[in-house]
Design a protein around this motif. Structure first.
Motif, PDB file in Angstrom:
ATOM      1  N   GLU A  67       4.392  10.039  -5.812  1.00 55.40           N
ATOM      2  CA  GLU A  67       3.948   9.120  -6.860  1.00 55.40           C
ATOM      3  C   GLU A  67       4.732   7.808  -6.778  1.00 55.40           C
ATOM      4  O   GLU A  67       4.178   6.728  -7.023  1.00 55.40           O
ATOM      5  N   LEU A  68       6.006   7.893  -6.420  1.00 59.19           N
ATOM      6  CA  LEU A  68       6.807   6.670  -6.270  1.00 59.19           C
ATOM      7  C   LEU A  68       6.337   5.837  -5.082  1.00 59.19           C
ATOM      8  O   LEU A  68       6.390   4.603  -5.129  1.00 59.19           O
ATOM      9  N   THR A  69       5.882   6.497  -4.008  1.00 58.48           N
ATOM     10  CA  THR A  69       5.409   5.722  -2.853  1.00 58.48           C
ATOM     11  C   THR A  69       4.199   4.882  -3.217  1.00 58.48           C
ATOM     12  O   THR A  69       3.990   3.803  -2.634  1.00 58.48           O
ATOM     13  N   ASN A  70       3.397   5.343  -4.170  1.00 56.30           N
ATOM     14  CA  ASN A  70       2.197   4.599  -4.552  1.00 56.30           C
ATOM     15  C   ASN A  70       2.517   3.259  -5.203  1.00 56.30           C
ATOM     16  O   ASN A  70       1.675   2.371  -5.254  1.00 56.30           O
ATOM     17  N   LEU A  71       3.750   3.120  -5.699  1.00 58.04           N
ATOM     18  CA  LEU A  71       4.132   1.862  -6.334  1.00 58.04           C
ATOM     19  C   LEU A  71       4.273   0.746  -5.317  1.00 58.04           C
ATOM     20  O   LEU A  71       3.998  -0.422  -5.630  1.00 58.04           O
ATOM     21  N   THR A  72       4.730   1.082  -4.096  1.00 64.81           N
ATOM     22  CA  THR A  72       4.967   0.056  -3.086  1.00 64.81           C
ATOM     23  C   THR A  72       4.024   0.160  -1.889  1.00 64.81           C
ATOM     24  O   THR A  72       3.940  -0.770  -1.089  1.00 64.81           O
ATOM     25  N   ASP A  73       3.338   1.294  -1.762  1.00 67.25           N
ATOM     26  CA  ASP A  73       2.406   1.455  -0.639  1.00 67.25           C
ATOM     27  C   ASP A  73       1.128   2.127  -1.145  1.00 67.25           C
ATOM     28  O   ASP A  73       0.785   3.232  -0.733  1.00 67.25           O
ATOM     29  N   PRO A  74       0.404   1.474  -2.050  1.00 66.24           N
ATOM     30  CA  PRO A  74      -0.718   2.121  -2.732  1.00 66.24           C
ATOM     31  C   PRO A  74      -1.909   2.442  -1.841  1.00 66.24           C
ATOM     32  O   PRO A  74      -2.750   3.258  -2.218  1.00 66.24           O
ATOM     33  N   SER A  75      -1.982   1.805  -0.682  1.00 67.63           N
ATOM     34  CA  SER A  75      -3.136   2.045   0.196  1.00 67.63           C
ATOM     35  C   SER A  75      -2.856   3.061   1.289  1.00 67.63           C
ATOM     36  O   SER A  75      -3.728   3.316   2.120  1.00 67.63           O
ATOM     37  N   ALA A  76      -1.654   3.616   1.305  1.00 68.54           N
ATOM     38  CA  ALA A  76      -1.309   4.587   2.345  1.00 68.54           C
ATOM     39  C   ALA A  76      -2.162   5.846   2.171  1.00 68.54           C
ATOM     40  O   ALA A  76      -2.102   6.516   1.141  1.00 68.54           O
ATOM     41  N   ILE A  77      -2.949   6.169   3.200  1.00 67.36           N
ATOM     42  CA  ILE A  77      -3.914   7.257   3.075  1.00 67.36           C
ATOM     43  C   ILE A  77      -3.234   8.610   2.970  1.00 67.36           C
ATOM     44  O   ILE A  77      -3.531   9.398   2.067  1.00 67.36           O
ATOM     45  N   GLU A  78      -2.310   8.893   3.888  1.00 71.44           N
ATOM     46  CA  GLU A  78      -1.731  10.234   3.910  1.00 71.44           C
ATOM     47  C   GLU A  78      -0.922  10.520   2.660  1.00 71.44           C
ATOM     48  O   GLU A  78      -0.872  11.661   2.200  1.00 71.44           O
TER      49      GLU A  78
ATOM     50  N   PHE B 147       1.860  -0.363   5.737  1.00 74.26           N
ATOM     51  CA  PHE B 147       0.745  -1.240   6.092  1.00 74.26           C
ATOM     52  C   PHE B 147       0.090  -1.871   4.871  1.00 74.26           C
ATOM     53  O   PHE B 147      -0.593  -2.886   5.003  1.00 74.26           O
ATOM     54  N   SER B 148       0.288  -1.291   3.698  1.00 70.34           N
ATOM     55  CA  SER B 148      -0.243  -1.904   2.481  1.00 70.34           C
ATOM     56  C   SER B 148       0.425  -3.253   2.230  1.00 70.34           C
ATOM     57  O   SER B 148      -0.252  -4.272   2.026  1.00 70.34           O
ATOM     58  N   LEU B 149       1.759  -3.258   2.241  1.00 73.79           N
ATOM     59  CA  LEU B 149       2.479  -4.513   2.014  1.00 73.79           C
ATOM     60  C   LEU B 149       2.368  -5.444   3.219  1.00 73.79           C
ATOM     61  O   LEU B 149       2.374  -6.673   3.061  1.00 73.79           O
ATOM     62  N   ALA B 150       2.273  -4.881   4.407  1.00 79.01           N
ATOM     63  CA  ALA B 150       2.066  -5.721   5.588  1.00 79.01           C
ATOM     64  C   ALA B 150       0.758  -6.496   5.450  1.00 79.01           C
ATOM     65  O   ALA B 150       0.705  -7.712   5.683  1.00 79.01           O
ATOM     66  N   ALA B 151      -0.307  -5.799   5.059  1.00 77.19           N
ATOM     67  CA  ALA B 151      -1.611  -6.463   4.890  1.00 77.19           C
ATOM     68  C   ALA B 151      -1.526  -7.564   3.837  1.00 77.19           C
ATOM     69  O   ALA B 151      -2.076  -8.663   4.024  1.00 77.19           O
ATOM     70  N   LYS B 152      -0.838  -7.280   2.743  1.00 72.38           N
ATOM     71  CA  LYS B 152      -0.720  -8.270   1.663  1.00 72.38           C
ATOM     72  C   LYS B 152      -0.047  -9.555   2.143  1.00 72.38           C
ATOM     73  O   LYS B 152      -0.540 -10.669   1.891  1.00 72.38           O
ATOM     74  N   HIS B 153       1.069  -9.422   2.844  1.00 73.10           N
ATOM     75  CA  HIS B 153       1.822 -10.626   3.244  1.00 73.10           C
ATOM     76  C   HIS B 153       1.207 -11.312   4.460  1.00 73.10           C
ATOM     77  O   HIS B 153       1.329 -12.540   4.592  1.00 73.10           O
ATOM     78  N   PHE B 154       0.560 -10.583   5.349  1.00 77.07           N
ATOM     79  CA  PHE B 154      -0.180 -11.246   6.434  1.00 77.07           C
ATOM     80  C   PHE B 154      -1.306 -12.107   5.854  1.00 77.07           C
ATOM     81  O   PHE B 154      -1.552 -13.230   6.326  1.00 77.07           O
ATOM     82  N   LEU B 155      -1.979 -11.588   4.835  1.00 78.10           N
ATOM     83  CA  LEU B 155      -3.064 -12.354   4.216  1.00 78.10           C
ATOM     84  C   LEU B 155      -2.526 -13.609   3.540  1.00 78.10           C
ATOM     85  O   LEU B 155      -3.118 -14.700   3.663  1.00 78.10           O
ATOM     86  N   THR B 156      -1.397 -13.467   2.853  1.00 73.31           N
ATOM     87  CA  THR B 156      -0.784 -14.635   2.215  1.00 73.31           C
ATOM     88  C   THR B 156      -0.418 -15.674   3.257  1.00 73.31           C
ATOM     89  O   THR B 156      -0.655 -16.877   3.069  1.00 73.31           O
ATOM     90  N   SER B 157       0.152 -15.222   4.368  1.00 74.09           N
ATOM     91  CA  SER B 157       0.534 -16.136   5.446  1.00 74.09           C
ATOM     92  C   SER B 157      -0.681 -16.891   5.984  1.00 74.09           C
ATOM     93  O   SER B 157      -0.626 -18.105   6.198  1.00 74.09           O
TER      94      SER B 157
END
Length: 790
Positions: free
Chosen positions: A735-746, A481-491
């Motif tokens: 730690e690797l997940t934070n590179l592509t999904d930095p806003s993921a809460i869990e 959802f972090s990257l989803a939010a980013k690209h929806f906003l760009t769109s």
């Protein structure tokens, strides 16, 4: 035990278990003066030696003196031999016999010493430990006039356990309060971590217990001995039948300890709340927290704060409760405050271990999740909407000709004729052809492949709203959802008529706990100011869902509208939330007619038409009857769509088909060992069959050989690593997940738990603060306390 105005914490450990180095205390047994404060002192063993009678001649005196000296010499020799003898359990019987053969000795009167002990004890209990210890040191100077038993008690108070054991050994040899002295020696042995010595003295206490049958505290001694021996049932029985009314509160307190050890927390709470002389607010807070009654736990912590000498314990207890209830920022502050006092203190008070949530493997919970998550779990509800949301194309007819998949048009939004999507110099047909190829994969549930194609296409044409929207939708369906939010906003920024992109950006940020109220306000104002906006009511209703405005959603439900998949899915969600069962049944029936092979549509229809009566067996049979023989597109499960994967696993759990499905996938892999989709599904399924090592091996292979390094795969690999008790690997993956999904809460919460587990508190605090206080409920990760609080 002395009455104590200081907070007393239940410290429960198996018999003979050594204490932590941080000084955790077992239940103390202190002087008989304290134990019998409400009784008249009646020392049973005291012998009064009368002065010599007049008339005895010098010769007789010399004879008697010589005999006395000889007897004294024999006693001294026996005592030296006894004290030097190896204290094995086999020596208990011999020591008993020797003591019983000894003549009784005099207890020294020491009223001054008693006064000093009482004063020191009072200061100690009020928390003025420094002044108390000074008095204890002074007491030691009077040891010639002090009985061995009271000297041992003084040394216990000073935490000089080694010398205390020696004093109690002398008291036992001199028959000074033999059984209670042995109990005290056993407790000191626990403090010293000497299990063999503990066993020796607790057995000795049990052997001499018969001498205390006339004592009003006999049953209390009996219960203590059996408590330390681990015979909880016998100890509890004794506490239920006190031999007197003295120290009823202590009976309740010890009973609460035992009940807690037996896992009967609610009964323990009742016993503690019955007594009021012992301050047990922190203990009650801990017990209520164990029962997940966190409001009550916080109430007792608030009481404890008013009068405590254990502020660090209170802060760490509050931190644990905050971590359990989503107040991660508050927990970080408490942990930080305690850490500033002593870097190792937080973990010495509560040592935690990250674990997988027990709810994952509970069939009853799986049943509850299956019927409710898609409607009352915020993330799952949004995932359902994203699943049925349309992909955007320039020319639906051209795309349909390429895809040739029945029912696909229902997932497409034809934007033919819209302006602003492409520069004039671009060939619309060429771009639409490339779009169609990626959309075809997405609609065939090959989401990762579709996501990769959209990503490449968006890099080539970065200024086009449709590409950004479709890329965002694949991310949302994959659970990033972090990257989803980013690209929806760009769109949306590229085309502010693309309101669905703007609304979906809001929904994505709601999942990641990063909502921007100003952005919501801006879209709401645009919707109100524009006329003739297509689907305006849908957008307004979706905003109402984010804002929990049920009245607005119901108005939308009642409107006449086109039966698109998104409209129907949204209507089903609203009907379930509002309790309109008949409307829900109508809408799910229509959805399954339009999508006869779709797994999610049929899951929704099953939930709408099958009431949950709490009977797992009958519910499982209903699932089997509904889905058996029904021709569904199972490739959706194998190809990794987030919502299908989660809900289908629940369905398999409830129906008892998890292992059947696992074996079926293994059989398919024999003929297709390099099928990444089957491997991904097997690895995920093995988490739920508790085959963590095997799951972790497959995820490693997917990451290394198949280059699947997306956030979702990395996160699930960390889940498998945690289940396999490999915290360092789990940390590296997260730690690797934070590179592509930095806003993921869990992901961040899990990192916090794991860092706290390995005592990297600074790193844990960083993660907790980045998450903040949230209502998010973790799906996979939880933690447990693996030490006893000090």
């Amino acid at each position: 035990m002395a009455e104590n105005n200081e907070e007393e914490v239940l410290v429960l450990r198996p018999p003979g278990e050594a204490l932590d180095d941080d000084g955790a205390k077992s239940e103390e047994i202190v002087s008989l003066d304290e134990l019998t404060a409400q009784q008249e002192e009646q020392p049973e063993d005291q012998v009064v030696i009368e002065p010599p009678k007049k008339g005895l001649d010098k010769k007789k005196i010399m004879i008697f003196g010589g005999i006395g000296l000889l007897v004294l010499l024999i006693i001294v020799i026996l005592l030296v031999v006894l004290l030097k003898k190896d204290k094995s359990k086999d020596g208990v019987g011999e020591l008993i016999q020797r003591i019983e053969e000894r003549p009784k000795t005099q207890d020294f009167g020491a009223s001054k010493i008693d006064d000093m002990i009482n004063k020191a004890n009072l200061l100690y209990e009020k928390g003025d430990k420094f002044e108390a210890l000074k008095i204890y040191e002074s007491i030691a100077a009077y040891n010639q006039a002090l009985s061995n038993y009271n000297l041992g008690v003084s040394q216990m108070k000073q935490e000089n356990f080694k010398d205390a054991v020696g004093s109690f050994a002398k008291a036992i040899a001199n028959r000074e309060n033999t059984s209670v002295s042995a109990i005290n020696a056993a407790v000191c042995s626990l403090e010293l971590g000497d299990e063999q010595q503990f066993d020796y003295y607790i057995d000795l206490a049990h052997s001499f217990l018969q001498n205390e049958t006339s004592s009003p505290l006999y049953h209390y001694y009996y219960a203590l001995i059996h408590y330390y021996k681990g015979n909880y049932i016998e100890a509890l029985h004794a506490l239920e039948h006190p031999s007197s009314e003295y120290y009823k509160d202590r009976y309740d307190y010890l009973a609460a300890k035992i009940l807690t050890a037996l896992g009967r927390n609610e009964d323990a709470i009742k016993r503690l709340e019955k007594q009021d002389s012992l301050n047990s607010n922190i203990t009650l807070a801990q017990l209520y927290a164990n029962e997940a009654k966190f409001d009550k736990a916080r109430d007792y912590l608030a009481k404890a704060v008013k009068n405590t000498t254990q502020p660090d314990l209170i802060k760490m207890t509050a931190a644990i409760i905050d971590l359990k209830t989503g107040f991660y920022a508050d927990a970080a502050n408490f942990i930080g405050e305690v850490k500033d006092v002593n870097a190792s203190l937080p973990s010495s008070i509560y040592k935690i271990k990250a674990r997988l949530s027990p709810e994952l493997f509970d069939v009853n919970m799986a049943q509850a999740h299956f019927k409710d998550d898609m409607f009352f779990n915020k993330t799952r509800r949004y995932e359902t909407l994203f699943y049925f949301a349309p992909y955007k194309v320039f020319d639906a007819k051209q795309t349909m000709n390429q895809i040739r998949k029945g029912g696909v048009s229902l997932f497409l939004d034809d934007t033919n004729g819209a302006s602003g999507y492409l520069q004039n110099s671009l060939n619309v047909s060429e771009v639409n052809s490339k779009l169609s190829s990626a959309i075809a994969k997405a609609l065939n549930y090959e989401l990762k492949a579709a996501n990769a194609e959209f990503s490449i296409l968006a890099q080539t044409y970065p200024e086009h709203s449709i590409l950004q929207y479709n890329l965002a939708l694949t991310y949302a369906q994959l659970g990033n959802f972090s990257l989803a939010a980013k690209h929806f906003l760009t769109s949306y920024h590229l085309d502010q008529n693309n309101y669905l992109a703007g609304i979906f950006h809001i929904i994505s940020t709601d999942v990641t706990n990063s909502l921007n109220p100003k952005f919501i306000e801006a879209i709401s104002e645009n919707l109100e100011s524009q006329n003739n906006i297509p689907n305006e009511n849908l957008y307004a209703a979706l905003l109402a869902l984010v804002n929990s405005n049920q009245a607005s959603m119901i108005r939308y439900l009642e409107e006449q509208k086109e039966d698109t998949t998104l409209n129907l899915a949204f209507d089903i969600i609203i009907a379930k939330i509002a309790g309109f069962d008949d409307i829900m049944q109508q809408k799910t029936a229509k959805l399954t007619q339009i999508l006869p092979k779709d797994m999610v549509a049929h899951i929704l229809n099953f939930i709408a038409n099958n009431k949950d009566n709490g009977d797992i067996k009958s519910y499982a049979q209903a699932i089997q009857l509904y889905f058996k023989g029904r021709e569904l597109d199972e490739s959706a499960f194998y190809h990794g769509v987030s919502i299908i994967k989660k809900q289908y696993i629940n369905l398999l759990q409830i129906s008892g088909l998890l292992f059947y499905e696992r074996d079926k996938i293994k059989e398919r892999l024999k003929s297709a060992p390099m099928n990444a989709n089957l491997l991904t599904t097997l690895a995920y399924l093995q988490i739920f069959t508790n085959e963590f090592d095997e799951s972790f091996k497959i995820y490693n292979r997917l990451i290394d050989e198949f280059k699947q390094d997306d956030a979702a795969t990395l996160f699930l690999a960390s889940v498998a690593a945690t289940g396999a008790n490999s915290p360092n690997n789990a940390i590296a993956l997260l730690e690797l997940t934070n590179l592509t999904d930095p806003s993921a809460i869990e992901n961040r919460v899990a990192l916090g738990f794991l860092y706290q587990q390995i005592n990297n508190l600074d790193a844990a605090i960083i993660q907790y603060k980045k998450v903040g206080n949230t209502s998010h409920k973790n799906e996979f990760y939880d933690f447990e306390i693996i030490n006893e609080p000090r």
